[in-house]
Design an enzyme around this catalytic site. Structure first.
Site, PDB file in Angstrom:
ATOM      1  N   HIS A   8     -53.972  33.574 -30.888  1.00  0.00           N
ATOM      2  CA  HIS A   8     -54.763  32.798 -30.239  1.00  0.00           C
ATOM      3  C   HIS A   8     -56.352  32.624 -30.695  1.00  0.00           C
ATOM      4  O   HIS A   8     -56.663  33.677 -31.346  1.00  0.00           O
ATOM      5  CB  HIS A   8     -54.778  33.113 -28.765  1.00  0.00           C
ATOM      6  CG  HIS A   8     -55.621  32.562 -27.773  1.00  0.00           C
ATOM      7  ND1 HIS A   8     -56.954  32.246 -27.634  1.00  0.00           N
ATOM      8  CD2 HIS A   8     -55.203  31.647 -26.891  1.00  0.00           C
ATOM      9  CE1 HIS A   8     -57.357  31.434 -26.517  1.00  0.00           C
ATOM     10  NE2 HIS A   8     -56.094  31.044 -25.929  1.00  0.00           N
ATOM     11  N   ASP A  32     -53.069  41.849 -28.066  1.00  0.00           N
ATOM     12  CA  ASP A  32     -53.588  40.834 -26.977  1.00  0.00           C
ATOM     13  C   ASP A  32     -52.290  40.662 -26.303  1.00  0.00           C
ATOM     14  O   ASP A  32     -51.248  39.998 -26.588  1.00  0.00           O
ATOM     15  CB  ASP A  32     -53.805  39.625 -28.157  1.00  0.00           C
ATOM     16  CG  ASP A  32     -54.090  38.215 -27.168  1.00  0.00           C
ATOM     17  OD1 ASP A  32     -53.759  38.450 -25.818  1.00  0.00           O
ATOM     18  OD2 ASP A  32     -54.383  37.299 -27.422  1.00  0.00           O
ATOM     19  N   GLN A  48     -50.135  37.193 -22.685  1.00  0.00           N
ATOM     20  CA  GLN A  48     -48.959  36.469 -22.332  1.00  0.00           C
ATOM     21  C   GLN A  48     -47.728  37.586 -22.064  1.00  0.00           C
ATOM     22  O   GLN A  48     -46.676  37.314 -22.093  1.00  0.00           O
ATOM     23  CB  GLN A  48     -48.494  35.552 -23.552  1.00  0.00           C
ATOM     24  CG  GLN A  48     -49.607  34.406 -23.795  1.00  0.00           C
ATOM     25  CD  GLN A  48     -49.766  33.654 -22.590  1.00  0.00           C
ATOM     26  OE1 GLN A  48     -48.818  33.469 -21.423  1.00  0.00           O
ATOM     27  NE2 GLN A  48     -50.655  32.675 -22.483  1.00  0.00           N
ATOM     28  N   LYS A  95     -53.986  35.088 -15.439  1.00  0.00           N
ATOM     29  CA  LYS A  95     -52.658  34.475 -16.017  1.00  0.00           C
ATOM     30  C   LYS A  95     -51.516  35.532 -15.065  1.00  0.00           C
ATOM     31  O   LYS A  95     -50.324  35.490 -15.470  1.00  0.00           O
ATOM     32  CB  LYS A  95     -52.381  34.835 -17.607  1.00  0.00           C
ATOM     33  CG  LYS A  95     -53.290  34.009 -18.112  1.00  0.00           C
ATOM     34  CD  LYS A  95     -53.264  34.255 -19.754  1.00  0.00           C
ATOM     35  CE  LYS A  95     -54.155  33.634 -20.490  1.00  0.00           C
ATOM     36  NZ  LYS A  95     -54.417  32.040 -20.681  1.00  0.00           N
ATOM     37  N   CYS A 144     -55.231  26.521 -28.355  1.00  0.00           N
ATOM     38  CA  CYS A 144     -56.425  27.435 -28.935  1.00  0.00           C
ATOM     39  C   CYS A 144     -55.478  28.080 -30.125  1.00  0.00           C
ATOM     40  O   CYS A 144     -55.935  29.162 -30.354  1.00  0.00           O
ATOM     41  CB  CYS A 144     -57.029  28.536 -27.787  1.00  0.00           C
ATOM     42  SG  CYS A 144     -57.790  27.523 -26.809  1.00  0.00           S
TER      43      CYS A 144
END
Ligand code: PLP
Length: 432
Positions: free
Chosen positions: A144, A221, A224, A247, A386
């Protein structure tokens, strides 16, 4: 019913907790919310927790010597403990509240990357040494922009070089190329645990072991990943893990940076201001201990408390069941759309994926697909999500993405498929 058409959760009862999921759009279309990778919805329990703080316990934290401030400080610190427990961190000092994944990654790129001084006035104490020209930063082709741009900025400041771990055509990391990309100059490897476009679940533990073998640090990261599947920072051996509250049922404006304590202790503060100092003189400042050192200014108090309530909610359902549920939805979407004319899925087979299904359709722009789906009440995302370098690698400008959470149903996946057929009919009619 076969395996793909049964679900492990009582979705209908969970959905009743989400007021917005009862919405009806365009007069008669029930909302089918499939944009969860962008942001999830919030259950009544989180909304109530937020209202309750504002109505009865709100004041600034850590500062006031009064009852209300004590109340909100306790709730804020309780939320930190909930996060700590949720990701398996050992120390509360390792959980830094930020404003989101983006800020968490910027914090590491700035603080670890620039290095600097953490001390006061004349006795400035050198902390973590910054990146220098020739140092290497390893990213993957599926990152991302939040996990690209802060490193590009650091590379521009320091002269460090960015290397890219490539992906296969079906969106998996080419691990066989890792040995050639890692060496003693590699300072950090920054990788998504789950791609926000391909849905690929990356072998992060393997990457961490390889990076540590050459002395590099690893930032995961997990924007998600943390909301959808169990992640234990200690078992994983990660140095840094970043994710966002919005999220995972929480409010916007709050995120987390997990960092190993000894690393965070050695790193200089990121932002300067109130709360992050122990003492300030005309000559300089002395930073606070962790976690305050990295929480300058008034923190996202109510958002963090809301995130705590979101974690309570997720804990009650259990991440393993959530993950399994989403995988069934992904399998079902792949099954229903397998023969859709001109549709190409991005990313690997469902067994290697989380609940993210992105695709392109020959002859129909992703934005048109999303707009036509909206007529059926289906909310999906279209564009580059993104990830412009990833889209370039895949040879496309844009894609359509449906992303699931535990409150989505098999019937909603059917509505998506039906909506896509209708969209195709509209386009065919327009072409005649
Ligand atoms: N990383 C990934 C993989 C994401 O999917 C996102 C958001 O979509 C981000 C980082 C940035 O998160 P935020 O906008 O909450 O900072």
């Amino acid at each position: 019913m076969n395996a793909v058409t049964t679900l492990p959760l009582d979705v209908e009862s969970l959905r009743r907790d989400f007021p917005i999921l009862q919405a009806v759009l365009h007069g008669d279309q029930p909302l089918v919310y499939l944009d969860n990778a962008a942001t999830t919805q919030r259950p009544r329990q989180v909304i109530d927790a937020i209202s309750d703080v504002y109505e009865t316990k709100y004041a600034n934290v850590h500062r006031g010597i009064h009852w209300l401030s004590d109340q909100s400080t306790d709730l804020y610190e309780e939320a930190r403990q909930k996060v700590r427990h949720f990701i398996g961190a050992v120390h509360r000092e390792e959980v830094i509240f930020t404003h989101g994944t983006t800020e968490s990654i910027n914090l590491v790129a700035r603080s670890l990357g620039d290095g600097g001084f953490g001390g006061q006035g004349g006795s400035l104490r050198a902390t973590a040494g910054g990146f220098r020209a020739g140092d290497e930063i390893l990213l993957t082709e599926m990152e991302h922009h939040s996990n690209i741009v802060p490193w590009q900025q650091l590379a521009a400041r320091s002269g460090a070089v960015i290397r890219w771990l490539p992906i296969t055509d079906d969106g998996q990391l080419k691990l066989d190329e890792l040995p050639a990309l890692l060496n003693e100059r590699t300072r950090i490897v920054a990788v998504a645990a789950v791609s926000n476009v391909l849905g690929t679940i990356n072998p992060v533990a393997e990457l961490i072991a390889a990076a540590h073998a050459v002395g590099a640090k690893v930032l995961v990261d997990a924007a998600q990943s943390v909301p959808h599947q169990p992640l234990d920072v200690v078992k994983l051996g990660a140095d840094f893990v970043a994710f966002s509250g919005h999220k995972m049922l929480g409010p916007t404006g709050v995120g987390v940076l997990y960092g190993r304590r000894e690393l965070l202790e050695a790193m200089p503060p990121f932002l300067g201001g109130g709360s992050m100092i122990r003492r300030v003189t005309r000559d300089g400042f002395e930073p606070s201990d962790l976690p305050a050192k990295f929480e300058a200014g008034t923190p996202p108090i109510v958002s963090a408390i809301g995130l705590g309530a979101a974690i309570d909610y997720l804990d009650r359902i259990g991440l393993p069941a959530i993950h399994e549920h989403e995988q069934r939805l992904t399998e079902y979407a792949h099954k229903l759309l397998a023969d859709f004319p001109g549709l190409r899925f991005l990313g690997p087979e469902p067994k290697h994926k989380a609940g993210i299904v992105s695709f392109v359709i020959d002859g129909i722009h992703a934005h048109d697909v999303a707009q036509l789906l909206d007529r059926s009440g289906v909310a999906v995302r279209a564009g580059h999500h993104c990830t412009m370098p990833l889209h370039k690698r895949l040879g496309i400008n844009a894609s359509t993405r449906a992303s699931f959470y535990f409150y989505n149903t098999l019937a909603e996946v059917e509505t998506l498929a039906q909506g896509l057929h209708e969209a195709r009919d509209v386009f065919r009619r327009q072409k005649k």
